[in-house]
Design a protein around this motif. Structure first.
Motif, PDB file in Angstrom:
ATOM      1  N   UNK A  92      49.152  10.654  -5.642  1.00 62.87           N
ATOM      2  CA  UNK A  92      48.133   9.741  -6.157  1.00 62.87           C
ATOM      3  C   UNK A  92      48.131   9.835  -7.689  1.00 62.87           C
ATOM      4  N   UNK A  93      47.530   8.863  -8.370  1.00 58.49           N
ATOM      5  CA  UNK A  93      47.441   8.936  -9.836  1.00 58.49           C
ATOM      6  C   UNK A  93      46.509  10.071 -10.253  1.00 58.49           C
ATOM      7  N   UNK A  94      47.071  11.124 -10.867  1.00 51.78           N
ATOM      8  CA  UNK A  94      46.212  12.211 -11.323  1.00 51.78           C
ATOM      9  C   UNK A  94      45.590  11.846 -12.677  1.00 51.78           C
ATOM     10  N   UNK A  95      44.938  12.806 -13.334  1.00 54.22           N
ATOM     11  CA  UNK A  95      44.107  12.462 -14.486  1.00 54.22           C
ATOM     12  C   UNK A  95      44.858  11.751 -15.614  1.00 54.22           C
ATOM     13  N   UNK A  96      45.995  12.281 -16.121  1.00 49.04           N
ATOM     14  CA  UNK A  96      46.640  11.573 -17.231  1.00 49.04           C
ATOM     15  C   UNK A  96      47.082  10.164 -16.860  1.00 49.04           C
ATOM     16  N   UNK A  97      47.601   9.977 -15.641  1.00 53.65           N
ATOM     17  CA  UNK A  97      48.041   8.653 -15.209  1.00 53.65           C
ATOM     18  C   UNK A  97      46.844   7.714 -15.060  1.00 53.65           C
ATOM     19  N   UNK A  98      45.746   8.202 -14.487  1.00 58.10           N
ATOM     20  CA  UNK A  98      44.555   7.376 -14.337  1.00 58.10           C
ATOM     21  C   UNK A  98      43.992   6.969 -15.696  1.00 58.10           C
ATOM     22  N   UNK A  99      44.070   7.854 -16.665  1.00 57.98           N
ATOM     23  CA  UNK A  99      43.589   7.519 -18.004  1.00 57.98           C
ATOM     24  C   UNK A  99      44.408   6.379 -18.616  1.00 57.98           C
ATOM     25  N   UNK A 100      45.715   6.350 -18.307  1.00 59.45           N
ATOM     26  CA  UNK A 100      46.542   5.227 -18.748  1.00 59.45           C
ATOM     27  C   UNK A 100      46.159   3.968 -17.990  1.00 59.45           C
ATOM     28  N   UNK A 101      46.039   4.069 -16.683  1.00 61.68           N
ATOM     29  CA  UNK A 101      45.722   2.908 -15.860  1.00 61.68           C
ATOM     30  C   UNK A 101      44.378   2.280 -16.227  1.00 61.68           C
ATOM     31  N   UNK A 102      43.439   3.079 -16.696  1.00 56.40           N
ATOM     32  CA  UNK A 102      42.123   2.564 -17.068  1.00 56.40           C
ATOM     33  C   UNK A 102      42.015   2.230 -18.554  1.00 56.40           C
TER      34      UNK A 102
END
Length: 497
Positions: A188-198
């Motif tokens: 799943x998208x973990x924190x660094x990836x989610x920060x990019x996605x958002x």
């Protein structure tokens, strides 16, 4: 860990970033050397930079960030860890919380209106020191310094013997669920990836400035670098894959030198080039036994049978000697680590005292470099405080330079795009040479007298000729890793260079 799904996880991490609505911002956590406050003090949003108080908890083994989770927000203190990839938090009803009369660092799921279980009984993480956490995966609102991430996937430790959680920011392959299920589709998208996605940051990258052991401030910066927090230029070196995919921040340590007023020695090992992981979740640093013994002999450390680790007089923190770590071959960067970063308290209730040997009646401290018998080896906080390190998970590179201790200036430069290379960093040439083993020789130990002359008045003039006793007969073995936590089951330790 099978290669087939591991490769897919590496592709997944890149795919999650592609097309993300990234903004121009960075997210920063400030590090402050003080106990975690009862309520995280919001420093506010400054342009597109976010700050959050974080404490250097030396005796608890790491750097801890004050965050919030849920609706309404619940305050949390979580350890920042580049060596794992999940955010997980203990549940307030877990046994470890009940035994201690309540977890300051746990959460109560029923108190959050946005808490949602996504997979029952799937979260399961274990560490080499025997500790573990099990429970459910869930989603909720997660706040880092005023930057709010919606629907963040996290683990809930309702069966755990650890009284605090972690913020893991490593590669997707290191997520506990991937190792547990054996399936790339579980990632799943973990924190660094989610920060990019958002749209909070532009790429899956962050930089770390831990500052010195006694510092009152430092920073963890997502999505950018701070050019005022290091000396000279950033050198860009390669992260090494495991079976063609990336699982950890493993780089090539290719030289180690001991220098003091009495001379310099090149230390050698049959393990060169040494695969070392740059890991904020590890308090100490762990090197192959042959070179660890050389380091101990140079600095005056001795192996304690009672403590199962190398120890030394606390007074040696004042030694003028330094250790110089070199990376990525002869043209690569070098980082100096002074002794005041390598001498740490053994206990919280006052130092024990040497009862025999050349250090008799002196206070004893633990040494920041210990031995380990299998790769990859670890450079933890005792090394990382002396280096400014940029972790680029898209280009699989590390930027590194000597830290500027206690810098009071700041110049934050964001990564401009998802595929951009590390700003202001120069690639190290001829990195292929990093895999060529150098000749193994025996050091002259000319630096050894200078390490102890400058600090300890009771130096044994014959110390360079052998390992003295401390608390009993010295024995070399695999150390008990009670001071660090390393995730197992993810396969990251299976393949060397």
């Amino acid at each position: 860990m099978k290669v087939s799904f591991a490769l897919a996880v590496g592709s997944l991490a890149a795919g999650l970033v592609e097309g993300a609505n990234a903004g121009n911002g960075v997210v920063q956590w400030d590090i402050q050397k003080k106990p975690p406050p009862p309520e995280a003090k919001r420093l506010g949003k400054r342009a597109s930079t976010y700050e959050e108080a974080v404490s250097n908890e030396e005796m608890r083994g790491g750097y801890f960030a004050s965050c919030t989770l849920g609706t309404p927000p619940q305050d949390l203190t979580l350890q920042l860890d580049t060596g794992s990839s999940d955010i997980w938090v203990p549940e307030s009803t877990a046994q470890v919380c009940r035994k201690s009369g309540g977890c300051t660092f746990g959460i109560t799921p029923s108190d959050s209106d946005t808490f949602r279980i996504t997979g029952p009984d799937l979260f399961d993480i274990s560490y080499l020191d025997g500790s573990s956490a099990k429970g459910d995966y869930f989603t909720d609102v997660f706040d880092i310094g005023g930057a709010t991430v919606q629907n963040m996937t996290m683990g809930l430790g309702n069966q755990t013997d650890i009284g605090y959680g972690l913020v893991g920011v490593g590669y997707a392959l290191n997520e506990a669920i991937v190792g547990d299920t054996g399936s790339a589709s579980s990632a799943y998208p973990n924190l660094p990836v989610t920060m990019v996605n958002e749209g909070l940051i532009n790429t899956v990258a962050y930089s770390i400035w831990l500052n010195d052991l006694d510092a009152s401030s430092g920073s963890i910066l997502f999505g950018g670098i701070d050019t005022k927090k290091y000396h000279g230029d950033l050198a860009r070196i390669d992260v090494y894959p495991t079976q063609r995919f990336y699982t950890s921040f493993k780089v090539a340590l290719t030289s180690l030198e001991a220098s003091s007023p009495s001379g310099s020695d090149a230390l050698t090992s049959t393990s060169f080039p040494i695969p070392t992981v740059l890991d904020t979740g590890t308090t100490l640093s762990y090197l192959p036994t042959d070179i660890a013994m050389q380091v101990w002999k140079e600095v005056g450390a001795i192996y304690s049978r009672d403590f199962q680790m190398a120890i030394l007089p606390c007074s040696l923190a004042a030694s003028k000697g330094i250790l110089t770590f070199g990376f990525a071959g002869p043209s690569g960067p070098k980082i100096n680590v002074s002794m005041d970063e390598l001498v740490l308290d053994l206990t919280t209730d006052g130092p024990p005292v040497f009862t025999s040997g050349k250090y008799k009646n002196q206070d004893a401290c633990k040494f920041g470099i210990q031995n380990f018998t299998q790769a990859p080896y670890l450079l933890g906080d005792t090394f990382l405080r002396s280096a400014y390190v940029v972790y680029d998970l898209i280009n699989n590179q590390i930027g590194i330079a000597p830290t500027d201790f206690n810098s009071t200036e700041s110049n934050i430069v964001p990564f401009p795009s998802a595929s951009a290379e590390i700003p202001s960093a120069t690639p190290v040439p001829n990195q292929a040479q990093a895999t060529i083993p150098p000749a193994v020789t025996s050091p002259a130990y000319s630096a050894s007298p200078g390490f102890t002359d400058s600090a300890a008045g009771s130096r044994n003039k014959n110390a360079a000729s052998g390992m003295p006793e401390a608390f009993g007969v010295p024995q070399l073995c695999i150390l008990g890793l009670s001071t660090m936590m390393i995730m197992v089951g993810s396969g990251v330790f299976l393949v060397l260079f």
